[in-house]
Design an enzyme around this catalytic site. Structure first.
Site, mmCIF file in Angstrom:
data_model
loop_
_atom_site.group_PDB
_atom_site.id
_atom_site.type_symbol
_atom_site.label_atom_id
_atom_site.label_comp_id
_atom_site.label_asym_id
_atom_site.label_seq_id
_atom_site.Cartn_x
_atom_site.Cartn_y
_atom_site.Cartn_z
ATOM 1 N N TRP A 10 0.832 -1.226 0.000
ATOM 2 C CA TRP A 10 0.000 0.000 0.000
ATOM 3 C C TRP A 10 0.853 1.257 0.000
ATOM 4 O O TRP A 10 0.354 2.339 -0.233
ATOM 5 C CB TRP A 10 -0.924 0.005 1.216
ATOM 6 C CG TRP A 10 -1.999 -1.038 1.206
ATOM 7 C CD1 TRP A 10 -2.129 -2.106 0.342
ATOM 8 C CD2 TRP A 10 -3.121 -1.120 2.099
ATOM 9 N NE1 TRP A 10 -3.246 -2.838 0.649
ATOM 10 C CE2 TRP A 10 -3.879 -2.260 1.737
ATOM 11 C CE3 TRP A 10 -3.545 -0.363 3.182
ATOM 12 C CZ2 TRP A 10 -5.045 -2.648 2.412
ATOM 13 C CZ3 TRP A 10 -4.703 -0.748 3.858
ATOM 14 C CH2 TRP A 10 -5.445 -1.872 3.461
ATOM 15 N N LYS A 11 2.125 1.135 0.327
ATOM 16 C CA LYS A 11 3.021 2.295 0.443
ATOM 17 C C LYS A 11 2.408 3.342 1.391
ATOM 18 O O LYS A 11 1.680 2.982 2.313
ATOM 19 C CB LYS A 11 3.329 2.876 -0.938
ATOM 20 C CG LYS A 11 3.796 1.803 -1.940
ATOM 21 C CD LYS A 11 4.392 2.390 -3.159
ATOM 22 C CE LYS A 11 4.693 1.284 -4.160
ATOM 23 N NZ LYS A 11 5.417 1.751 -5.314
ATOM 24 N N GLU A 122 12.366 1.869 -3.264
ATOM 25 C CA GLU A 122 12.116 3.200 -2.701
ATOM 26 C C GLU A 122 12.872 3.376 -1.381
ATOM 27 O O GLU A 122 13.352 4.466 -1.070
ATOM 28 C CB GLU A 122 10.595 3.406 -2.512
ATOM 29 C CG GLU A 122 9.905 3.561 -3.864
ATOM 30 C CD GLU A 122 8.437 3.195 -3.883
ATOM 31 O OE1 GLU A 122 7.828 3.027 -2.815
ATOM 32 O OE2 GLU A 122 7.904 3.066 -5.000
ATOM 33 N N GLU A 192 11.669 -6.649 -8.722
ATOM 34 C CA GLU A 192 10.949 -5.446 -9.133
ATOM 35 C C GLU A 192 11.892 -4.527 -9.916
ATOM 36 O O GLU A 192 12.673 -3.780 -9.311
ATOM 37 C CB GLU A 192 10.437 -4.687 -7.907
ATOM 38 C CG GLU A 192 9.479 -5.471 -7.045
ATOM 39 C CD GLU A 192 8.560 -4.548 -6.257
ATOM 40 O OE1 GLU A 192 7.355 -4.726 -6.364
ATOM 41 O OE2 GLU A 192 9.061 -3.644 -5.573
ATOM 42 N N GLY A 258 1.731 -2.751 -6.259
ATOM 43 C CA GLY A 258 1.633 -1.428 -5.648
ATOM 44 C C GLY A 258 0.273 -0.809 -5.949
ATOM 45 O O GLY A 258 -0.730 -1.109 -5.312
ATOM 46 N N GLY A 259 0.228 0.025 -6.982
ATOM 47 C CA GLY A 259 -0.980 0.788 -7.310
ATOM 48 C C GLY A 259 -2.249 -0.053 -7.361
ATOM 49 O O GLY A 259 -3.282 0.328 -6.810
HETATM 50 C C1 PEP Z 1 5.869 -1.716 -5.811
HETATM 51 O O1 PEP Z 1 6.307 -0.605 -5.583
HETATM 52 O O2 PEP Z 1 6.105 -2.652 -5.014
HETATM 53 C C2 PEP Z 1 5.092 -1.914 -7.034
HETATM 54 C C3 PEP Z 1 5.114 -3.075 -7.584
HETATM 55 O O3 PEP Z 1 4.404 -0.816 -7.497
HETATM 56 P P1 PEP Z 1 3.440 -0.739 -8.791
HETATM 57 O O4 PEP Z 1 2.652 -2.016 -8.856
HETATM 58 O O5 PEP Z 1 2.579 0.458 -8.556
HETATM 59 O O6 PEP Z 1 4.336 -0.581 -9.988
#
Ligand code: PEP
Length: 274
Positions: A10-11, A122, A192, A258-259
């Site tokens: 969820w960040k 990040e 990732e 993520g999103g």
């Molecule tokens: C993440 O940051 O772990 C990620 C996979 O983000 P997104 O799916 O938004 O690219």
């Protein structure tokens, strides 16, 4: 059989009320998730306690077993004067506290904080977390009985320069090669590529499979057959429209999302994409 996993990161998103609403929506759809898929919601620290209770309260044992709770970070120190930090021990203590809330039934406990994401790009990029720091965090998390989702991945320039295998190989060797096989059993790896995170750009299934296979072979150098048991997730703009082709690859055991994990419908649709 490797565990299939769809983990939501969820960040720094959602207020507490929004997070509770989101997890209630996910729990409301949990029956749709195949029994062999594990969902993990990795919420902000502030949300862990109420979400632990919501997941702990799921009545049906089959549904309860499909969802776990995780955090997004922990400190590299055990305890003490580290203002703003949250220790692995604190994370491990969350579920026990649920039973102490006024009005809770005797013996009630929440869902444990079972996972913690460490090594996200990040955290490495914005907060200077090196492989050495991450190794300390991982050891502390494991010593508290947490499982770790350890992230690796290369930047765009590194991929363009053909250095992605070297970068990812070093992130594996300098950190995970220092663990014992017993410790390694509690590690999930997430590949990732930094250029795919939050950009809408996804690695092709061939690019992703190639590096997942490389990660598994690298793990096998140190851990032998255990590498075949290690779940390796893909992360980077994974969504309902591309999850199926990614998850169909031999060495891709699910996703770190993520999103798309911030919308219950999308998150559940991804979990149904194996
Ligand atoms: C993440 O940051 O772990 C990620 C996979 O983000 P997104 O799916 O938004 O690219």
């Amino acid at each position: 059989m490797r565990q299939k996993i769809v983990a939501g990161n969820w960040k720094m998103n959602t207020t507490l009320a929004e997070g509770i609403e989101l997890v209630n929506q996910i729990v409301g759809k949990i029956e749709e998730v195949p029994q062999d898929v594990k969902l993990i919601v990795n919420t902000p620290f502030t949300h862990l306690f109420p979400v632990s209770k919501i997941i702990g309260d799921i009545k049906c044992p089959f549904c309860r077993s499909k969802i776990s709770l995780g955090a997004q970070n922990c400190a590299d120190k055990e305890k003490g004067a580290y203002t703003g930090e949250v220790s692995a021990k604190m994370l491990a203590s969350v579920s026990k506290a649920v039973g102490t809330v006024a009005g809770a039934p005797e013996g009630a406990t929440g869902a444990p904080v079972e996972y913690v994401i460490l090594g996200h790009s990040e955290r490495r990029g914005y907060y200077g977390e090196t492989n050495a720091i991450l190794l300390e965090k991982i050891k502390l998390a494991l010593s508290e009985g947490l499982k770790v989702i350890y992230c690796v991945g290369e930047a765009l320039e590194e991929r363009k320069a053909g250095k992605h295998f070297e970068v990812v190989g070093n992130e594996i060797k300098e950190v995970l090669f220092n663990l014992s096989p017993e410790q390694m059993k509690n590690i999930v790896v997430a590949y990732e590529p930094i250029w795919a995170i939050g950009t809408g750009e996804t690695a092709t299934k061939e690019q992703a499979q190639e590096i997942h296979e490389f990660i598994r072979k690298t793990l096998a150098e140190k851990f032998g057959a255990l590498a075949e048991e290690t779940s390796i997730l893909y992360g980077g703009s994974c969504k309902p429209s591309n999850a199926k082709e990614l998850f169909s690859q031999k060495d891709i055991d699910g996703g770190l999302i993520g999103g798309a994990s911030l919308k219950a419908d999308d998150f559940i649709a991804i979990a149904k994409s194996f």
